[in-house]
Design a protein around this motif. Structure first.
Motif, PDB file in Angstrom:
ATOM      1  N   LEU A  22       0.834  -1.211   0.000  1.00 20.26           N
ATOM      2  CA  LEU A  22       0.000   0.000   0.000  1.00 20.26           C
ATOM      3  C   LEU A  22       0.865   1.257   0.000  1.00 20.26           C
ATOM      4  CD1 LEU A  22      -2.771  -1.016   2.585  1.00 20.26           C
ATOM      5  CD2 LEU A  22      -3.047  -0.778   0.102  1.00 20.26           C
ATOM      6  N   ILE A  23       1.940   1.238   0.803  1.00 21.13           N
ATOM      7  CA  ILE A  23       2.833   2.407   0.862  1.00 21.13           C
ATOM      8  C   ILE A  23       3.517   2.614  -0.483  1.00 21.13           C
ATOM      9  CG2 ILE A  23       4.943   3.318   1.933  1.00 21.13           C
ATOM     10  CD1 ILE A  23       4.077   1.896   4.531  1.00 21.13           C
ATOM     11  N   ASP A  24       3.959   1.516  -1.105  1.00 21.06           N
ATOM     12  CA  ASP A  24       4.601   1.621  -2.424  1.00 21.06           C
ATOM     13  C   ASP A  24       3.651   2.234  -3.455  1.00 21.06           C
ATOM     14  OD1 ASP A  24       6.935   0.529  -1.476  1.00 21.06           O
ATOM     15  OD2 ASP A  24       6.488  -1.521  -2.137  1.00 21.06           O
ATOM     16  N   GLN A  25       2.346   1.967  -3.285  1.00 12.81           N
ATOM     17  CA  GLN A  25       1.340   2.508  -4.215  1.00 12.81           C
ATOM     18  C   GLN A  25       0.872   3.914  -3.829  1.00 12.81           C
ATOM     19  OE1 GLN A  25      -1.788  -0.444  -4.175  1.00 12.81           O
ATOM     20  NE2 GLN A  25      -0.378  -2.091  -4.783  1.00 12.81           N
ATOM     21  N   GLY A  26       1.417   4.431  -2.704  1.00 16.48           N
ATOM     22  CA  GLY A  26       1.034   5.765  -2.265  1.00 16.48           C
ATOM     23  C   GLY A  26      -0.312   5.810  -1.560  1.00 16.48           C
ATOM     24  N   LEU A  27      -0.826   4.675  -1.152  1.00 19.67           N
ATOM     25  CA  LEU A  27      -2.134   4.611  -0.487  1.00 19.67           C
ATOM     26  C   LEU A  27      -1.936   4.717   1.029  1.00 19.67           C
ATOM     27  CD1 LEU A  27      -3.648   1.707  -2.644  1.00 19.67           C
ATOM     28  CD2 LEU A  27      -4.037   4.180  -2.888  1.00 19.67           C
ATOM     29  N   TYR A  28      -1.482   5.897   1.469  1.00 21.58           N
ATOM     30  CA  TYR A  28      -1.097   6.086   2.872  1.00 21.58           C
ATOM     31  C   TYR A  28      -2.308   6.065   3.815  1.00 21.58           C
ATOM     32  CZ  TYR A  28       2.907   7.870   0.240  1.00 21.58           C
ATOM     33  OH  TYR A  28       3.937   8.021  -0.648  1.00 21.58           O
ATOM     34  N   LEU A  80       7.506   1.711   9.242  1.00 18.73           N
ATOM     35  CA  LEU A  80       6.478   1.932   8.223  1.00 18.73           C
ATOM     36  C   LEU A  80       5.773   3.279   8.424  1.00 18.73           C
ATOM     37  CD1 LEU A  80       4.917  -1.655   8.043  1.00 18.73           C
ATOM     38  CD2 LEU A  80       6.352  -0.551   6.318  1.00 18.73           C
ATOM     39  N   LYS A  81       5.510   3.628   9.681  1.00  9.92           N
ATOM     40  CA  LYS A  81       4.920   4.944   9.950  1.00  9.92           C
ATOM     41  C   LYS A  81       5.887   6.051   9.537  1.00  9.92           C
ATOM     42  CE  LYS A  81       2.123   5.813  13.384  1.00  9.92           C
ATOM     43  NZ  LYS A  81       1.467   5.967  14.703  1.00  9.92           N
ATOM     44  N   GLY A  82       7.165   5.849   9.860  1.00  6.05           N
ATOM     45  CA  GLY A  82       8.178   6.825   9.446  1.00  6.05           C
ATOM     46  C   GLY A  82       8.225   6.980   7.942  1.00  6.05           C
ATOM     47  N   ASP A  83       8.123   5.858   7.212  1.00  3.23           N
ATOM     48  CA  ASP A  83       8.151   5.899   5.746  1.00  3.23           C
ATOM     49  C   ASP A  83       6.978   6.720   5.198  1.00  3.23           C
ATOM     50  OD1 ASP A  83      10.389   4.297   5.754  1.00  3.23           O
ATOM     51  OD2 ASP A  83       9.311   2.436   5.296  1.00  3.23           O
ATOM     52  N   LYS A 141       7.614  10.410   5.918  1.00  3.22           N
ATOM     53  CA  LYS A 141       8.692  10.900   5.047  1.00  3.22           C
ATOM     54  C   LYS A 141       8.162  11.139   3.630  1.00  3.22           C
ATOM     55  CE  LYS A 141      13.389   9.691   3.512  1.00  3.22           C
ATOM     56  NZ  LYS A 141      13.168   9.286   2.122  1.00  3.22           N
ATOM     57  N   SER A 142       7.321  10.207   3.144  1.00  2.00           N
ATOM     58  CA  SER A 142       6.740  10.373   1.811  1.00  2.00           C
ATOM     59  C   SER A 142       5.840  11.598   1.736  1.00  2.00           C
ATOM     60  CB  SER A 142       5.937   9.121   1.433  1.00  2.00           C
ATOM     61  OG  SER A 142       6.777   7.989   1.396  1.00  2.00           O
ATOM     62  N   MET A 160       6.493  14.271   3.266  1.00  2.00           N
ATOM     63  CA  MET A 160       7.401  15.402   3.552  1.00  2.00           C
ATOM     64  C   MET A 160       7.243  15.910   4.977  1.00  2.00           C
ATOM     65  SD  MET A 160       8.802  15.464   0.563  1.00  2.00           S
ATOM     66  CE  MET A 160       9.759  16.964   0.386  1.00  2.00           C
ATOM     67  N   ASP A 161       6.664  15.102   5.856  1.00  4.97           N
ATOM     68  CA  ASP A 161       6.544  15.457   7.273  1.00  4.97           C
ATOM     69  C   ASP A 161       7.772  14.874   7.980  1.00  4.97           C
ATOM     70  OD1 ASP A 161       5.989  15.799   9.941  1.00  4.97           O
ATOM     71  OD2 ASP A 161       3.895  15.112   9.819  1.00  4.97           O
ATOM     72  N   PHE A 162       8.907  15.573   7.851  1.00  5.84           N
ATOM     73  CA  PHE A 162      10.186  15.026   8.298  1.00  5.84           C
ATOM     74  C   PHE A 162      10.300  14.941   9.816  1.00  5.84           C
ATOM     75  CE2 PHE A 162      11.381  17.033   4.102  1.00  5.84           C
ATOM     76  CZ  PHE A 162      11.398  15.826   3.418  1.00  5.84           C
ATOM     77  N   GLY A 163       9.586  15.795  10.512  1.00  3.84           N
ATOM     78  CA  GLY A 163       9.632  15.753  11.972  1.00  3.84           C
ATOM     79  C   GLY A 163       9.056  14.447  12.514  1.00  3.84           C
ATOM     80  N   ASN A 164       7.875  14.091  12.024  1.00  4.87           N
ATOM     81  CA  ASN A 164       7.266  12.833  12.455  1.00  4.87           C
ATOM     82  C   ASN A 164       8.045  11.622  11.941  1.00  4.87           C
ATOM     83  OD1 ASN A 164       4.993  13.109  14.214  1.00  4.87           O
ATOM     84  ND2 ASN A 164       3.912  14.145  12.547  1.00  4.87           N
ATOM     85  N   ALA A 165       8.571  11.726  10.729  1.00  2.11           N
ATOM     86  CA  ALA A 165       9.378  10.632  10.180  1.00  2.11           C
ATOM     87  C   ALA A 165      10.579  10.372  11.093  1.00  2.11           C
ATOM     88  CB  ALA A 165       9.850  10.970   8.769  1.00  2.11           C
ATOM     89  N   GLU A 166      11.248  11.447  11.499  1.00  2.00           N
ATOM     90  CA  GLU A 166      12.402  11.320  12.389  1.00  2.00           C
ATOM     91  C   GLU A 166      11.993  10.666  13.704  1.00  2.00           C
ATOM     92  OE1 GLU A 166      15.878  14.281  14.001  1.00  2.00           O
ATOM     93  OE2 GLU A 166      13.803  14.964  14.196  1.00  2.00           O
TER      94      GLU A 166
END
Length: 399
Positions: free
Chosen positions: A101-107, A130-133, A136-137, A139-145
């Motif tokens: 789903l993530i690869d398909q952009g279905l976040y 997976l949540k970080g990925d 990051k996709s 562009m929410d880098f704070g939560n990704a980190e």
């Protein structure tokens, strides 16, 4: 790669056993390529004679499913295989679906599924990644980190979340944090020469040339060691091929192989000593073989295979007492050695038989037959022993 592809046309999943090194060439760099092509359809079990933490860490960070440090007992081997091919339970099946789903952009579809898995396993490292990925996709880098850092708390040897953090900082051009995480990964797994080059590059950009040169030289040292391994194994390969054609020349190449290793000789190089010992024994130079094994034992003490081979060399020289002393050391160091091949207990038993130590000979012949019930030579030898001692394996008493 081609063999994996062919097998996957017929089977849903395959298990691939790969030596960490063959003929001096490291195979570890191939693991990621295989995983990138086939994912979890191919389970990789890496076999290695190396026990150092840095070596195991380097293998672990290259997408391997399991690591076997040789030698290994049959029971432990079965457990390793079972762990690698464990049934895909609902958790792991769901993880694979979320990745798709993530690869398909279905976040928006993926996130609730991750939360359900976290209810089941609150500290799951893979779920945090997976949540970080997803963040990051977006562009929410704070939560990704944040979620990559949470994922990194799961296992010291799991470098994937640390690598994700490093990639995040590279993408956001945070050079200081990028370097920090490269250095952290290098401390855990210091045999990755490509990472050392990246560290050197960052120091060069900062104008810290002394620090940069240190890591460049370390990278070169790793590659130089790999090149030296290939040189030594090439000498040995030539020596083995010449063993029957020109034994003296073959031994000369084998000596060059061991000399080229020098102080870098390790457990991974034991095969070279064993090949050289075999060549010396074929020429009748059993004492030369003993000397070769003794030198190796100075570097790798209590190595059962070396003790056993030294015992066989002494046996050839009719030094029976010295032979059984080495056999006893081999069995004491690793009792499982008797199960590796029926020839091992059989050969030990034959030495005891020649010494007329019939009860010991009986014990080892029975061990050989336990390993291979169809081993005719062991059965014949056991018959001779039983004609001398009682059928229960104890010395027959005179009336």
């Amino acid at each position: 790669m081609r063999k994996c592809r062919d097998l996957l046309n017929a089977y849903a999943q395959i298990v691939l056993f790969i030596e960490s090194k063959i003929s001096g060439k490291s195979n570890v760099y191939e693991f990621k390529r295989i995983k990138e092509s086939f994912g979890d359809k191919v389970k990789i079990i890496c076999l290695t004679p190396e026990v150092s933490e840095e070596h195991v860490s380097f293998i672990a960070e290259n997408d391997v499913d399991s690591i076997i440090v040789k030698p290994i007992s049959i029971n432990n081997l079965i457990q390793k295989i079972a762990f690698a091919i464990r049934p895909s339970n609902s958790f792991f099946v769901e993880v694979e679906q979320i990745k798709k789903l993530i690869d398909q952009g279905l976040y928006e579809e993926a996130m609730p599924k991750i939360e359900l898995l976290l209810n089941e396993k609150p500290s799951s490292s893979i779920c945090m990644m997976l949540k970080g990925d997803i963040f990051k996709s977006k562009m929410d880098f704070g939560n990704a980190e944040h979620y990559y850092k949470e994922a990194s708390k799961g296992s010291r040897l799991n470098l994937k979340p640390l690598q994700r953090l490093a990639n995040l900082y590279l993408e956001t051009e945070d050079a200081e944090k990028y370097l920090k995480y490269l250095l952290l990964m290098d401390r855990i797994s210091p045999l990755n020469h490509e990472r050392k080059i990246s560290i050197g590059e960052q120091y060069s950009k900062n104008g810290q040339e002394d620090a940069a040169q240190k890591y460049y030289q370390e990278a070169l040292g790793i590659v130089r060691a790999q090149a030296n391994d290939m040189l030594a194994s090439t000498y040995m390969e030539i020596g083995v091929k010449l063993r029957e054609i020109n034994p003296e020349q073959g031994l000369a190449f084998m000596r060059q192989a061991l000399e080229s290793k020098g102080s870098d000789f390790s457990r991974a190089d034991l095969w070279m000593v064993n090949e050289m010992g075999l060549s010396l024994r074929k020429q009748g130079d059993w004492q030369g073989a003993v000397d070769a094994y003794q030198k190796a034992l100075q570097v790798i003490p209590d190595e059962p295979g070396l003790h056993y081979n030294m015992g066989m060399a002494y046996f050839q020289g009719k030094e029976h007492l010295k032979a059984v002393k080495q056999f006893e050391k081999a069995v004491a160091a690793r009792p499982e050695i008797l199960q590796e091949s029926p020839l091992i207990p059989f050969n030990i038993g034959m030495v005891y038989l020649q010494m007329k130590r019939f009860e010991d000979a009986d014990r080892y012949m029975r061990a050989a037959l336990q390993s291979d019930p169809e081993f005719e030579q062991a059965r014949t030898a056991l018959g001779k022993i039983r004609s001398t001692i009682g059928p229960d394996g104890t010395a027959a008493r005179e009336s």
